[in-house]
Design a protein around this motif. Structure first.
Motif, PDB file in Angstrom:
ATOM      1  N   GLY A 123       0.822  -1.208   0.000  1.00  0.00           N
ATOM      2  CA  GLY A 123       0.000   0.000   0.000  1.00  0.00           C
ATOM      3  C   GLY A 123       0.856   1.257   0.000  1.00  0.00           C
ATOM      4  O   GLY A 123       0.548   2.238  -0.689  1.00  0.00           O
ATOM      5  N   ARG A 124       1.937   1.241   0.777  1.00  0.00           N
ATOM      6  CA  ARG A 124       2.846   2.392   0.798  1.00  0.00           C
ATOM      7  C   ARG A 124       3.526   2.583  -0.544  1.00  0.00           C
ATOM      8  O   ARG A 124       3.687   3.718  -1.026  1.00  0.00           O
ATOM      9  CB  ARG A 124       3.906   2.203   1.878  1.00  0.00           C
ATOM     10  CG  ARG A 124       3.425   2.513   3.282  1.00  0.00           C
ATOM     11  CD  ARG A 124       4.598   2.709   4.209  1.00  0.00           C
ATOM     12  NE  ARG A 124       5.478   3.732   3.691  1.00  0.00           N
ATOM     13  CZ  ARG A 124       6.797   3.778   3.929  1.00  0.00           C
ATOM     14  NH1 ARG A 124       7.373   2.838   4.656  1.00  0.00           N
ATOM     15  NH2 ARG A 124       7.531   4.746   3.424  1.00  0.00           N
ATOM     16  N   LEU A 135      11.815   1.899   4.282  1.00  0.00           N
ATOM     17  CA  LEU A 135      11.114   0.747   4.845  1.00  0.00           C
ATOM     18  C   LEU A 135      10.724   0.986   6.298  1.00  0.00           C
ATOM     19  O   LEU A 135       9.679   0.514   6.747  1.00  0.00           O
ATOM     20  CB  LEU A 135      12.007  -0.491   4.722  1.00  0.00           C
ATOM     21  CG  LEU A 135      11.413  -1.823   5.138  1.00  0.00           C
ATOM     22  CD1 LEU A 135      10.387  -2.275   4.111  1.00  0.00           C
ATOM     23  CD2 LEU A 135      12.504  -2.882   5.284  1.00  0.00           C
ATOM     24  N   ASP A 136      11.580   1.694   7.032  1.00  0.00           N
ATOM     25  CA  ASP A 136      11.400   1.837   8.468  1.00  0.00           C
ATOM     26  C   ASP A 136      10.769   3.169   8.867  1.00  0.00           C
ATOM     27  O   ASP A 136      10.847   3.581  10.016  1.00  0.00           O
ATOM     28  CB  ASP A 136      12.733   1.654   9.191  1.00  0.00           C
ATOM     29  CG  ASP A 136      13.894   2.355   8.502  1.00  0.00           C
ATOM     30  OD1 ASP A 136      13.659   3.004   7.461  1.00  0.00           O
ATOM     31  OD2 ASP A 136      15.037   2.232   8.972  1.00  0.00           O
ATOM     32  N   GLU A 137      10.140   3.872   7.911  1.00  0.00           N
ATOM     33  CA  GLU A 137       9.456   5.114   8.225  1.00  0.00           C
ATOM     34  C   GLU A 137       8.073   5.117   7.571  1.00  0.00           C
ATOM     35  O   GLU A 137       7.878   4.512   6.517  1.00  0.00           O
ATOM     36  CB  GLU A 137      10.268   6.323   7.755  1.00  0.00           C
ATOM     37  CG  GLU A 137      11.578   6.492   8.517  1.00  0.00           C
ATOM     38  CD  GLU A 137      12.311   7.762   8.131  1.00  0.00           C
ATOM     39  OE1 GLU A 137      11.765   8.553   7.334  1.00  0.00           O
ATOM     40  OE2 GLU A 137      13.448   7.953   8.618  1.00  0.00           O
ATOM     41  N   PRO A 138       7.088   5.815   8.168  1.00  0.00           N
ATOM     42  CA  PRO A 138       5.726   5.835   7.596  1.00  0.00           C
ATOM     43  C   PRO A 138       5.661   6.685   6.331  1.00  0.00           C
ATOM     44  O   PRO A 138       6.548   7.479   6.039  1.00  0.00           O
ATOM     45  CB  PRO A 138       4.889   6.452   8.715  1.00  0.00           C
ATOM     46  CG  PRO A 138       5.866   7.295   9.490  1.00  0.00           C
ATOM     47  CD  PRO A 138       7.181   6.571   9.423  1.00  0.00           C
ATOM     48  N   ALA A 176      16.456   3.945   6.242  1.00  0.00           N
ATOM     49  CA  ALA A 176      17.025   5.246   6.578  1.00  0.00           C
ATOM     50  C   ALA A 176      18.539   5.163   6.700  1.00  0.00           C
ATOM     51  O   ALA A 176      19.257   6.091   6.313  1.00  0.00           O
ATOM     52  CB  ALA A 176      16.406   5.754   7.883  1.00  0.00           C
ATOM     53  N   ALA A 177      19.046   4.036   7.206  1.00  0.00           N
ATOM     54  CA  ALA A 177      20.484   3.885   7.387  1.00  0.00           C
ATOM     55  C   ALA A 177      21.232   3.817   6.059  1.00  0.00           C
ATOM     56  O   ALA A 177      22.393   4.226   5.969  1.00  0.00           O
ATOM     57  CB  ALA A 177      20.775   2.628   8.211  1.00  0.00           C
TER      58      ALA A 177
END
Length: 492
Positions: free
Chosen positions: A38-39, A119-122, A101-102
């Motif tokens: 969905g993202r 991947l690790d943020e909305p 983010a890394a």
């Protein structure tokens, strides 16, 4: 419209992916795939949009690849351990970058347009399509180009799901399958490695790369996780494992080993079949044909004088043709030309190369195509195909055509030799000769001894002029012997 294989994952329960410290169940896997899809859809990923997946190996990479497909897009997975310049050459022309983010700062200069999806943020979401058009792009793979620039291979959705189901059925995978993922991300065999066990409801074990490079740790992991299946392992890696004194005992839990990427004949000639009590299947297929075109179940007592790749998989035809695309009689050598619904569209941005390799099928229905592999084979009376090597790897020595794999097989049968690769070199008089690159305990084994050993079974024109002793072979990222590096070394 056809659904993605994510629908198959919904029908399973229990553990799906296992790592050293966590387990992801099928319901959890599907839920995470749906959320990320969905993202991705909200970031514009959809039909004909190529999304680069730049993640460390692990469950997140599996979720990401499945999510791109669920969103109707095409994934281009990269091995993040590759040099930046190499990655930049692979992702040219992509539309979206999916990373963490890394890693985002490192990959910011790759030239992928727009802001990366982290991947690790909305982020924003959008509705998902009910299915995907068969002829839309599914993934981009790569093969080595003759100019040093990799060729992008464009594979469509229409065959991928059927292919994964066939692999599961043909290899008898099921809920009791515990498969270890070996093929690196970015290598198309990783798709079979990862998703065929999951389509079948089995368990996928993902190990750190460092563990794969240390036999004792690798064997211990196989035992700890009760691994019984390896779907995509190169013969070079099997040879690496075979050097361990206790290899046969440590591999006894494997009931299926599928090999890929290289000729299996040298490994079999060295007696490697005895390592496995279970099934050993030799798989053949170029990237341009969705991974597998033919496979051969290797018997317990194989004929090591031939390199059999067996019979075609369902839906695929192999035609052995001469240079004018005319069939050769059974028993004679011809180029392997593949007809399959899994043929790639062609090479991205390479129309001339596409036209050269993907040609009209004179024996098929109107509009059907053939892929000319450049590989040679002959068909046995029982229908099995015997692989004869690359047309461009065949070496002419004093007027004789030599297959290096035949020489390698004899060398590997020597008790002191643990690895062998034969290449060609040219002397100052422009004469071609063979160089044998060897690993093993060869300090007390001179060139004359090796040459005499070979002369027992090989004619004079097949005897190497030089023997190069190595502590280890250079390898490509996919685990194959890097023959270009060997040749460069021989010329210095």
């Amino acid at each position: 419209m056809i659904s993605t294989f994510v629908a198959d994952l919904r029908s399973h329960d229990g553990p799906a992916i296992v790592t050293g410290d966590r387990t992801l169940s099928y319901p959890e896997l599907v839920a995470r795939v749906e959320r990320l899809a969905g993202r991705l859809a909200g970031s514009g990923v959809g039909p004909e949009r190529v999304c680069v997946v730049a993640l460390e190996r692990g469950p997140e990479a599996v979720i990401a690849i499945a999510a791109v497909l669920r969103a109707g897009g095409a994934f281009l997975a990269v091995d993040v351990d590759l040099p930046d310049q190499r990655i930049a050459s692979l992702v040219a022309g992509a539309d979206t970058l999916l990373t963490t983010a890394a890693l985002a700062q490192r990959f910011a200069t790759l030239g992928v347009p727009g802001s990366p999806v982290l991947l690790d943020e909305p982020g924003p979401t959008a509705p998902l399509p009910p299915g995907v058009a068969p002829r839309s792009l599914a993934y981009v793979g790569h093969t080595s180009g003759s100019t040093g620039t990799p060729n992008a291979v464009l594979i469509e959705h229409r065959w991928l799901h059927d292919y994964l189901r066939f692999v599961a059925r043909d290899h008898r995978l099921g809920p009791d399958t515990v498969a270890v993922q070996l093929a690196p991300l970015g290598f198309d065999a990783s798709i079979r490695d990862i998703f065929a066990p999951l389509v079948a409801g089995g368990r996928l074990v993902m190990l750190p790369r460092a563990t794969l490079l240390r036999p004792d740790e690798f064997f211990a992991a196989l035992e700890r996780f009760e691994v019984n299946t390896m779907l995509s392992v190169t013969p070079s890696f099997l040879t690496f494992l075979a050097r361990h004194d206790d290899a046969a005992r440590r591999l006894r839990g494997l009931r299926l080993v599928g090999t890929t990427g290289e000729s299996l004949r040298p490994f079999l000639a060295s007696g490697g079949r005895r390592l496995f009590a279970g099934r050993l299947v030799n798989q053949y297929g170029p990237t341009e044909c969705t991974m597998t075109a033919a496979r051969f179940p290797v018997p317990a007592q194989p004929d090591t004088g031939v390199d059999l790749i067996g019979t075609t998989i369902d839906g695929v035809a192999v035609r052995l043709l001469d240079g004018d695309l005319r069939p050769v009689p059974d028993g004679q050598s011809g180029e392997i030309c593949i007809a399959s619904p899994g043929l790639a569209r062609g090479y991205g941005g390479r129309p001339a190369l596409t036209a050269e390799r993907f040609v009209p099928d004179p024996f098929g229905t109107p509009g059907a195509r053939l892929y000319r592999t450049g590989d040679l084979a002959r068909r046995h009376p029982d229908g099995n195909l015997e692989y004869l090597g690359r047309a461009d790897r065949q070496i002419k020595i004093r007027g004789y055509r030599v297959d290096p794999a035949e020489v390698e097989g004899v060398l590997l049968a020597h008790p002191a030799v643990t690895g062998a690769a034969v290449t060609a070199a040219t002397d100052e008089r422009a004469r071609t000769y063979l160089v044998a690159h060897l690993t093993g305990d060869l300090a007390e084994v001179g060139d004359a001894v090796l040459r005499a050993y070979l002369a027992r079974t090989l004619p004079p024109h097949m005897l190497p002029r030089r023997f190069a002793r190595l502590s280890r072979f250079p390898t490509t990222r996919t685990g194959k012997i890097d023959r270009r590096a060997l040749t460069a070394g021989a010329l210095r």
